[in-house]
Design a protein around this motif. Structure first.
Motif, PDB file in Angstrom:
ATOM      1  N   PHE A   1       0.936  -1.172  -0.139  1.00  0.00           N
ATOM      2  CA  PHE A   1       0.062   0.036   0.041  1.00  0.00           C
ATOM      3  C   PHE A   1       1.127   1.234  -0.124  1.00  0.00           C
ATOM      4  O   PHE A   1       1.781   1.238   0.763  1.00  0.00           O
ATOM      5  CB  PHE A   1      -0.619  -0.056   1.189  1.00  0.00           C
ATOM      6  CG  PHE A   1      -1.744   1.261   1.368  1.00  0.00           C
ATOM      7  CD1 PHE A   1      -2.646   1.492   0.509  1.00  0.00           C
ATOM      8  CD2 PHE A   1      -1.368   2.149   2.346  1.00  0.00           C
ATOM      9  CE1 PHE A   1      -3.779   2.628   0.432  1.00  0.00           C
ATOM     10  CE2 PHE A   1      -1.882   3.576   2.412  1.00  0.00           C
ATOM     11  CZ  PHE A   1      -3.081   3.520   1.370  1.00  0.00           C
TER      12      PHE A   1
ATOM     13  N   ILE B   1      -3.434  -1.394  12.725  1.00  0.00           N
ATOM     14  CA  ILE B   1      -2.531  -2.136  11.765  1.00  0.00           C
ATOM     15  C   ILE B   1      -3.655  -3.002  11.090  1.00  0.00           C
ATOM     16  O   ILE B   1      -4.060  -3.971  11.918  1.00  0.00           O
ATOM     17  CB  ILE B   1      -1.131  -2.586  11.871  1.00  0.00           C
ATOM     18  CG1 ILE B   1      -0.327  -1.358  12.444  1.00  0.00           C
ATOM     19  CG2 ILE B   1      -0.517  -3.311  10.725  1.00  0.00           C
ATOM     20  CD1 ILE B   1       0.867  -1.726  13.186  1.00  0.00           C
TER      21      ILE B   1
ATOM     22  N   ARG C   1      -0.298  -4.487   4.054  1.00  0.00           N
ATOM     23  CA  ARG C   1      -0.622  -4.275   5.400  1.00  0.00           C
ATOM     24  C   ARG C   1      -0.771  -2.773   5.382  1.00  0.00           C
ATOM     25  O   ARG C   1       0.178  -2.062   4.638  1.00  0.00           O
ATOM     26  CB  ARG C   1       0.583  -4.796   6.184  1.00  0.00           C
ATOM     27  CG  ARG C   1       0.297  -4.482   7.915  1.00  0.00           C
ATOM     28  CD  ARG C   1       1.149  -5.393   8.573  1.00  0.00           C
ATOM     29  NE  ARG C   1       0.841  -6.776   8.763  1.00  0.00           N
ATOM     30  CZ  ARG C   1       1.385  -7.497   9.627  1.00  0.00           C
ATOM     31  NH1 ARG C   1       2.332  -7.283  10.464  1.00  0.00           N
ATOM     32  NH2 ARG C   1       0.986  -8.910   9.826  1.00  0.00           N
ATOM     33  N   ILE C   2      -1.759  -2.123   6.077  1.00  0.00           N
ATOM     34  CA  ILE C   2      -2.009  -0.871   5.831  1.00  0.00           C
ATOM     35  C   ILE C   2      -2.158  -0.073   7.520  1.00  0.00           C
ATOM     36  O   ILE C   2      -2.719  -1.041   8.436  1.00  0.00           O
ATOM     37  CB  ILE C   2      -3.165  -0.405   5.262  1.00  0.00           C
ATOM     38  CG1 ILE C   2      -3.576   0.954   5.007  1.00  0.00           C
ATOM     39  CG2 ILE C   2      -4.453  -1.220   5.799  1.00  0.00           C
ATOM     40  CD1 ILE C   2      -4.747   1.213   4.016  1.00  0.00           C
ATOM     41  N   THR C   3      -2.074   1.140   7.671  1.00  0.00           N
ATOM     42  CA  THR C   3      -2.329   1.517   8.927  1.00  0.00           C
ATOM     43  C   THR C   3      -3.410   2.534   8.682  1.00  0.00           C
ATOM     44  O   THR C   3      -3.258   3.315   7.848  1.00  0.00           O
ATOM     45  CB  THR C   3      -1.015   2.412   9.481  1.00  0.00           C
ATOM     46  OG1 THR C   3       0.135   1.597   9.468  1.00  0.00           O
ATOM     47  CG2 THR C   3      -1.299   3.038  10.823  1.00  0.00           C
ATOM     48  N   ALA C   4      -4.142   2.575   9.509  1.00  0.00           N
ATOM     49  CA  ALA C   4      -5.590   3.260   9.395  1.00  0.00           C
ATOM     50  C   ALA C   4      -6.610   3.576  10.460  1.00  0.00           C
ATOM     51  O   ALA C   4      -6.305   2.618  11.662  1.00  0.00           O
ATOM     52  CB  ALA C   4      -6.471   2.747   8.292  1.00  0.00           C
TER      53      ALA C   4
ATOM     54  N   LEU D   1       2.337   7.430   5.944  1.00  0.00           N
ATOM     55  CA  LEU D   1       1.599   6.113   6.247  1.00  0.00           C
ATOM     56  C   LEU D   1       1.172   6.248   7.881  1.00  0.00           C
ATOM     57  O   LEU D   1       0.210   5.478   7.927  1.00  0.00           O
ATOM     58  CB  LEU D   1       2.713   4.864   5.901  1.00  0.00           C
ATOM     59  CG  LEU D   1       2.968   4.736   4.683  1.00  0.00           C
ATOM     60  CD1 LEU D   1       3.752   3.504   4.308  1.00  0.00           C
ATOM     61  CD2 LEU D   1       1.842   4.638   3.563  1.00  0.00           C
TER      62      LEU D   1
ATOM     63  N   ASN E   1      -2.423   9.343   9.665  1.00  0.00           N
ATOM     64  CA  ASN E   1      -3.551   9.008  10.271  1.00  0.00           C
ATOM     65  C   ASN E   1      -3.838   9.433  11.714  1.00  0.00           C
ATOM     66  O   ASN E   1      -4.879   8.634  12.278  1.00  0.00           O
ATOM     67  CB  ASN E   1      -3.410   7.250  10.281  1.00  0.00           C
ATOM     68  CG  ASN E   1      -3.714   7.130   8.636  1.00  0.00           C
ATOM     69  OD1 ASN E   1      -4.758   7.079   8.243  1.00  0.00           O
ATOM     70  ND2 ASN E   1      -2.730   6.445   8.299  1.00  0.00           N
TER      71      ASN E   1
ATOM     72  N   LEU F   1      -1.476   8.863  13.998  1.00  0.00           N
ATOM     73  CA  LEU F   1      -0.815   8.210  15.029  1.00  0.00           C
ATOM     74  C   LEU F   1       0.324   8.902  15.617  1.00  0.00           C
ATOM     75  O   LEU F   1       0.853   9.970  15.224  1.00  0.00           O
ATOM     76  CB  LEU F   1      -0.040   7.092  14.311  1.00  0.00           C
ATOM     77  CG  LEU F   1      -0.558   5.653  14.349  1.00  0.00           C
ATOM     78  CD1 LEU F   1      -0.032   4.553  13.684  1.00  0.00           C
ATOM     79  CD2 LEU F   1      -0.715   5.167  15.968  1.00  0.00           C
TER      80      LEU F   1
ATOM     81  N   LEU G   1       0.731  -0.179  19.536  1.00  0.00           N
ATOM     82  CA  LEU G   1       0.256  -1.275  18.683  1.00  0.00           C
ATOM     83  C   LEU G   1       1.566  -2.228  19.058  1.00  0.00           C
ATOM     84  O   LEU G   1       0.782  -3.657  18.914  1.00  0.00           O
ATOM     85  CB  LEU G   1       0.609  -0.657  17.365  1.00  0.00           C
ATOM     86  CG  LEU G   1      -0.409   0.488  16.570  1.00  0.00           C
ATOM     87  CD1 LEU G   1      -0.177   0.871  15.464  1.00  0.00           C
ATOM     88  CD2 LEU G   1      -1.742  -0.271  16.596  1.00  0.00           C
TER      89      LEU G   1
ATOM     90  N   ALA H   1       3.787  -1.010   9.700  1.00  0.00           N
ATOM     91  CA  ALA H   1       2.990  -1.942   8.871  1.00  0.00           C
ATOM     92  C   ALA H   1       4.170  -2.289   7.809  1.00  0.00           C
ATOM     93  O   ALA H   1       3.729  -3.524   7.245  1.00  0.00           O
ATOM     94  CB  ALA H   1       2.121  -0.925   8.246  1.00  0.00           C
TER      95      ALA H   1
ATOM     96  N   LEU I   1       5.773  -7.764  14.329  1.00  0.00           N
ATOM     97  CA  LEU I   1       5.182  -6.493  15.543  1.00  0.00           C
ATOM     98  C   LEU I   1       5.613  -6.961  17.004  1.00  0.00           C
ATOM     99  O   LEU I   1       5.038  -6.157  17.840  1.00  0.00           O
ATOM    100  CB  LEU I   1       3.620  -6.292  15.204  1.00  0.00           C
ATOM    101  CG  LEU I   1       3.290  -5.794  13.956  1.00  0.00           C
ATOM    102  CD1 LEU I   1       1.649  -5.434  13.975  1.00  0.00           C
ATOM    103  CD2 LEU I   1       3.745  -4.372  13.907  1.00  0.00           C
TER     104      LEU I   1
END
Lengths: 132, 385
Positions: free
Chosen positions: A32, A79, A87-90, B133, B137, B139, B147, B247, B252
C-alpha cells in the motif's frame, strides 16, 4: 508546517481516495502506497485496487493526539492486513474501542481526516469500520 | 575495537526553563572537557546528536553551535537519527577515531523540548515514524508503541499488565538514586496502572517524559587514551535499521533493528551477551524495555517478562537495567539520550554511580533506538584494568 501543504497530500490521492496500491511485477508482493525496492530486487510495479476488506493485526486508542487531530478527541488506530495481502495503517471508526480485537474484520470507508488551520485545505482519506 | 573514554559531562535533566539549547549544550561540553582534563583546542572533531532543534527552537546547524560554544574552528557536525541521534553521534565519533582522522573527539547530545506545547512536541516526534503512512492517520509515538504492546501481549500473554508496570517502577527506583535524573521519586505498580491513559494499554507512567538536557563525552584513540590514563574503553559498536513504518516490518512482537545492532556490537567486541554486567536500554515506553532485553540476548523473545518477576533488573540484581532511571525516570531529551547512556555506563565502570552502583561491573552495554525501531545502535563499554 509540512502538514499544511496540499501538494504533499495531492500526490497520494490515488492511494488515499481509491485505496490503490502496487504489486511487484516480478514476485507479486503487494504494497500500500510507498514501495521502494522489492526484497526480490525488482523496481517494477503494477497498480492494483484493493477491495477494502481486511483484518486487524494490532490496534490502540489514542487519547492525546497531535495538533492537527486535537478536534477528534479519542480515536482508534490499527494495523490492518488487507485481504489481498498488503498491510496498512488506518483509523477504525463508528465503533467503541472496547468492541475491537485482534482479528476483527474491517471494511474501508472514505472519510474526512483533518483541516490544515483556518484557511487550509481539508484532507480526506480511507478509514475502516468493523464488520462484526 | 578500542576507543578510550577520557571524560563525561551531563546537565541536570528536566524542565530547564532557565536554559536554552545553546546553554544546555555548553554546560555539558564544558563539564566533559574538565572531566577529561584537556583543553578545548585539543579536540580534533565534534559530533552532536539532536533531533528537534529545527522544529522546536528554529535552530539547525547545531554542529557549528558546538564549536562556537568552545570558540574553536574544528570539524563539527550534527547527527540525526530520531531518538537514536545521540548514539549515532557516538558512533560517528568512534569511526572518526578508528579511521585515524582524529585523536580526540567530543560527542554531544542535546534537546530543548519544553519551550513549546505538548502537541507541537508530539508532532515533531512523529517525524521519527512514517509521516505519510502513520502520521497522516493521527498516530502518535505512544500510539506506535501501544500497537507493538498489544501485538506482543496478545502473542505472549505471560507479560501481564503488572509485569509491564514493573519496568516503570524499577526505573523510578533507580531514578530516585540519580542526581541528574528528572523524576527522583519511587512509585508502585498502582501508580502506573491508574495513571491517565495515553494510548491503550500505555498510561502516562508507561511513557518517557518530555525533557530538556544535554550530555557530552570525550573519546580518544587507544594510544592517546593510554597516555592520558583513561579508565573506560568502548570495545564494540553496532547499528541496525528497519522500515520507518510498523506496517512494513516483518514482525510486531520485536524490534529487529535492536537485535541486528546488538549482534554487530557483540561481534565487534568479541563478547557474548552472558558476559554483560549491566545495560542502559531504550525504554521510551515500558514495552520497549522488554523488547530491548530480548534484543540484547538477556532473554529469549517472549520471555523478557521473567527478568521482571524477581527484581533481576535492579542495580543489585542479576542483570541491572537502566541504573540511570532510564528514559522513563531520568528523562528523554531525545538527541541527548544516547550520549547520556554512555555517560551512565562510564560512571558505572568508573565506580562513580553512588547509591545505584553495580558491584564489580566490568562490561556494560548501551542500547538506543530511533523511531519505533527504524534505527538502533548498541555500544559495548569495558573497564580498563
Amino acid at each position: 508546517m509540512f502538514r499544511d501543504s496540499s501538494i504533499i497530500r495531492w500526490r497520494a490521492y490515488k492511494d488515499r481516495y481509491m485505496l490503490e496500491g502496487y504489486e511487484c511485477s516480478s514476485c507479486g508482493k503487494k504494497y500500500f502506497e510507498s514501495k521502494g525496492m522489492c526484497p526480490c530486487g525488482s523496481i517494477e510495479f503494477n497498480e492494483i485496487e484493493f477491495s477494502g476488506v481486511g483484518k486487524i493485526v494490532s490496534f490502540t486508542q489514542i487519547h492525546s493526539g497531535p495538533e492537527a487531530f486535537s478536534e477528534q478527541g479519542k480515536y482508534c488506530v490499527a494495523i490492518i492486513d488487507l485481504a489481498e495481502g498488503a498491510r496498512i495503517t488506518a483509523q477504525i471508526v463508528d465503533c467503541k474501542f472496547e468492541d475491537l480485537a485482534i482479528g476483527t474484520n474491517v471494511e474501508a470507508v472514505f472519510r474526512k481526516f483533518y483541516k490544515s488551520g483556518e484557511k487550509g485545505a481539508i484532507h480526506y482519506g480511507t478509514k475502516f469500520v468493523p464488520k462484526f | 575495537m578500542n576507543v578510550g573514554v577520557l571524560g563525561i559531562g551531563i546537565t541536570k535533566f528536566g524542565e530547564r526553563w532557565d536554559q536554552g539549547l545553546r546553554e544546555l549544550l555548553l554546560d555539558a561540553q564544558v563539564k566533559s572537557i574538565k572531566d577529561a582534563n584537556i583543553e578545548a583546542k585539543d579536540i580534533d572533531a565534534l559530533y552532536t546528536g539532536n533531533m528537534g532543534g529545527g522544529a522546536l527552537s528554529g535552530q539547525l546547524h547545531i554542529g557549528a553551535m558546538a564549536t562556537e560554544n568552545l570558540n574553536i574552528n574544528k570539524p563539527s557536525s550534527r547527527v540525526e537519527g530520531a531518538c537514536a541521534s545521540g548514539s549515532l553521534a557516538l558512533r560517528a565519533g568512534i569511526l572518526a577515531i578508528e579511521s585515524g582522522e582524529a585523536d580526540i573527539v567530543q560527542v554531544n547530545g542535546v534537546e530543548k523540548m519544553t519551550d513549546v506545547s505538548t502537541e507541537q512536541v508530539t508532532t515533531m516526534l512523529m517525524g521519527a515514524g512514517d509521516e505519510e503512512l502513520e502520521g497522516f492517520n493521527g498516530l502518535t509515538f505512544p500510539g506506535l508503541y501501544a500497537l507493538l504492546a498489544n501485538a506482543y501481549m496478545s502473542k505472549y500473554p505471560k507479560l501481564t499488565r503488572d509485569l509491564l508496570a514493573e519496568v516503570s517502577v524499577k526505573n523510578h527506583f533507580h531514578g530516585a538514586r540519580n542526581d541528574y535524573c528528572q523524576f527522583r521519586k519511587e512509585i508502585n505498580i498502582d501508580v502506573v496502572k491508574n495513571a491517565t491513559m495515553v494510548a491503550d494499554p500505555l498510561t502516562l507512567f508507561d511513557c518517557s517524559p518530555i525533557t530538556d538536557g544535554a550530555a557530552s563525552i570525550i573519546l580518544a584513540s587507544e594510544a592517546k587514551a593510554k597516555e592520558l590514563g583513561s579508565k573506560v574503553s568502548i570495545i564494540g559498536s553496532g547499528m541496525g535499521t528497519d522500515s520507518l513504518s510498523l506496517a512494513r516490518r516483518n514482525t510486531l512482537t520485536a524490534i529487529p533493528a535492536g537485535k541486528i545492532a546488538a549482534d554487530a556490537a557483540y561481534a565487534s567486541a568479541g563478547i557474548k551477551a552472558s558476559e554483560v554486567n549491566f545495560a542502559e536500554v531504550h525504554d521510551c515506553f515500558t514495552i520497549a524495555e522488554i523488547m530491548a532485553v530480548e534484543a540484547l540476548g538477556f532473554a529469549k523473545e517472549g520471555e523478557g517478562y521473567k527478568l521482571y518477576k524477581n527484581k533481576d533488573t535492579y542495580f543489585d540484581g542479576k542483570i541491572p537495567i537502566n541504573t540511570s532511571g532510564g528514559l522513563k525516570a531520568c528523562g528523554h531529551p531525545v538527541g541527548a539520550t544516547g550520549v547520556k547512556q554512555a555517560v551512565e555506563a562510564t560512571m558505572q565502570l568508573r565506580g562513580e554511580a553512588k547509591g545505584r552502583q553495580v558491584k564489580d561491573a566490568e562490561i556494560g552495554v548501551t542500547h538506543n533506538v530511533g523511531g519505533s525501531g527504524a534505527s538502533a545502535a548498541v555500544h559495548v563499554f569495558k573497564r580498563v584494568k
